[in-house]
Design an enzyme around this catalytic site. Structure first.
Site, PDB file in Angstrom:
ATOM      1  N   CYS A 185     -64.914 -42.353  32.543  1.00 28.13           N
ATOM      2  CA  CYS A 185     -65.098 -41.317  31.766  1.00 28.13           C
ATOM      3  C   CYS A 185     -66.376 -41.083  31.373  1.00 28.13           C
ATOM      4  O   CYS A 185     -66.719 -41.712  30.338  1.00 28.13           O
ATOM      5  CB  CYS A 185     -64.209 -41.338  30.566  1.00 28.13           C
ATOM      6  SG  CYS A 185     -64.247 -39.781  29.481  1.00 28.13           S
ATOM      7  N   CYS A 189     -66.961 -39.560  27.838  1.00 29.01           N
ATOM      8  CA  CYS A 189     -66.824 -40.442  26.898  1.00 29.01           C
ATOM      9  C   CYS A 189     -67.963 -41.435  26.719  1.00 29.01           C
ATOM     10  O   CYS A 189     -68.614 -41.661  25.676  1.00 29.01           O
ATOM     11  CB  CYS A 189     -65.324 -41.272  27.133  1.00 29.01           C
ATOM     12  SG  CYS A 189     -64.012 -40.431  27.619  1.00 29.01           S
ATOM     13  N   ASP A 190     -68.274 -41.995  27.920  1.00 30.81           N
ATOM     14  CA  ASP A 190     -69.400 -43.301  27.634  1.00 30.81           C
ATOM     15  C   ASP A 190     -70.720 -42.969  28.480  1.00 30.81           C
ATOM     16  O   ASP A 190     -71.606 -43.933  28.149  1.00 30.81           O
ATOM     17  CB  ASP A 190     -68.680 -44.407  28.560  1.00 30.81           C
ATOM     18  CG  ASP A 190     -67.426 -44.656  28.021  1.00 30.81           C
ATOM     19  OD1 ASP A 190     -67.163 -44.775  26.873  1.00 30.81           O
ATOM     20  OD2 ASP A 190     -66.407 -45.009  28.868  1.00 30.81           O
TER      21      ASP A 190
END
Ligand code: NDP
Length: 314
Positions: free
Chosen positions: A136, A139-140
């Site tokens: 992701c 997300c990261d």
């Protein structure tokens, strides 16, 4: 066998399931939540979540899910571990069985079983999970500012993730197994025109390496051909974008799904083809797949359930 009857069974416990549990509990529906294989869902595998509204200082994925769970418990949701392995949606009340011996009858059901990111199947992916391997970018990606990262895949998701990362990382390598991208033309053009994205066509990943954290990938170009070439690409982040599998296997006999297996919902609602069964979150959303959109859909499903139960006098 433990037998339970409920007005609303919520299957799955990501942001969609827990939000549906909060709303149905507050509406006095007393839902039963079966948490599934990965309680808390995909977010429990991420580290910091910085884009969930209302969390100005960020929050870890596991903590966010724990907070949602606590909030659902506070209003009386009955949350239990277990995996739904068998359902019968042919008659009402609906029936479901779990792998730990629960036999449930339910007047309504919210399916919020999520989707699982596909991985290549390399043992190294597990080894460096959270230490450089992610599925992701939204997300990261932030943790890779100014670093070198690779994205695997040639579809729209891979292109989108590569473009997203290209605004953070110094260099982005897109590892594509075919000689062409599968993504839509517009996405292809954007990727090919971005100066810090390099597309590595005809390339497969054979393994990953690094002392503690990920330090690089072993790549193979033109595998099986005369000009086959093996080399190591130094990178700090390795992002999988080779698609997701919606967790719908157990429901497909009864519930209409699209070609990729995502549950089809009616219009703007969370209604499935079976009256009384609703779907929320990534299991019914191949496009957005965000914690906040899943939570929003969980809320909608709870409101749809409330209306359904009232209309049916259940
Ligand atoms: P896709 O199935 O479209 O693409 C998957 C990609 O991963 C393909 O390039 C495929 O390669 C590659 N791949 C699959 N398995 C492997 C493997 N084992 N090793 C290496 N590469 C592999 O998935 P997406 O998630 O990209 O998209 C899903 C759907 O969502 C699509 O319909 C897409 O259009 C849509 N979408 C739309 C967006 C938008 O409109 N903004 C954004 C994101 C997704 P190959 O081509 O060789 O099969």
């Amino acid at each position: 066998m433990n037998q339970i009857s409920t007005r609303c069974l919520i299957i799955g416990s990501g942001p969609a399931g827990y939000t549906a549990a909060i709303y149905t509990s507050r509406a006095n529906i007393a839902p039963l939540v079966i948490e599934g294989q990965q309680p808390g869902g995909q977010l429990t595998t991420t580290t910091e979540v910085e884009n969930f509204p209302g969390q100005p200082n960020g929050i870890t994925g596991p903590q966010l899910m724990e907070d949602l769970r606590t909030q659902a418990l506070k209003f009386g949701a009955d949350i239990r571990s277990g995996l739904v392995t068998e359902v019968d949606f042919s008659t009402r009340p609906f029936k479901a069985k779990t792998n730990n011996g629960l036999e449930i009858t339910a007047n309504s059901i919210i399916i919020s079983t999520g989707a699982s990111a596909r991985y290549l199947g390399l043992p190294d992916e597990q080894k460096y999970s959270g230490l450089g391997v992610s599925a992701c970018a939204t997300c990261d990606g932030f943790f890779y500012r100014g670093k070198r990262v690779a994205v695997v895949g040639g579809g729209d998701t891979a292109c989108e993730e590569a473009l997203y990362l290209s605004n953070l990382a110094a260099d982005v390598f897109l590892i594509v197994r075919k000689p062409h991208l599968r993504a839509s033309k517009v996405m292809q053009e954007r990727v090919l025109n971005k100066s810090n994205i390099k597309v590595l066509f005809n390339t497969n990943t054979a393994g990953l390496f690094g002392e503690e954290y990920l330090e690089g990938a072993h790549l193979v170009e033109n595998a099986g051909k005369e000009n086959e070439q093996h080399y190591d690409l130094p990178i700090d982040g390795f992002f999988l974008a080779i698609g997701h599998n919606p967790n719908t296997e157990v429901f497909r006999q009864y519930i209409d799904c699209d070609a990729a297996g995502y549950i089809k919902v009616k219009g703007e609602t969370t209604h499935t083809n079976v009256p009384g069964i609703f779907a929320a979150g990534d299991v019914a959303d191949p496009i957005y797949r965000q914690a906040i959109t899943a939570a929003g859909m969980g809320c909608k499903a709870a409101l749809d359930v409330e209306r359904f139960l009232n209309e049916e006098g259940l």
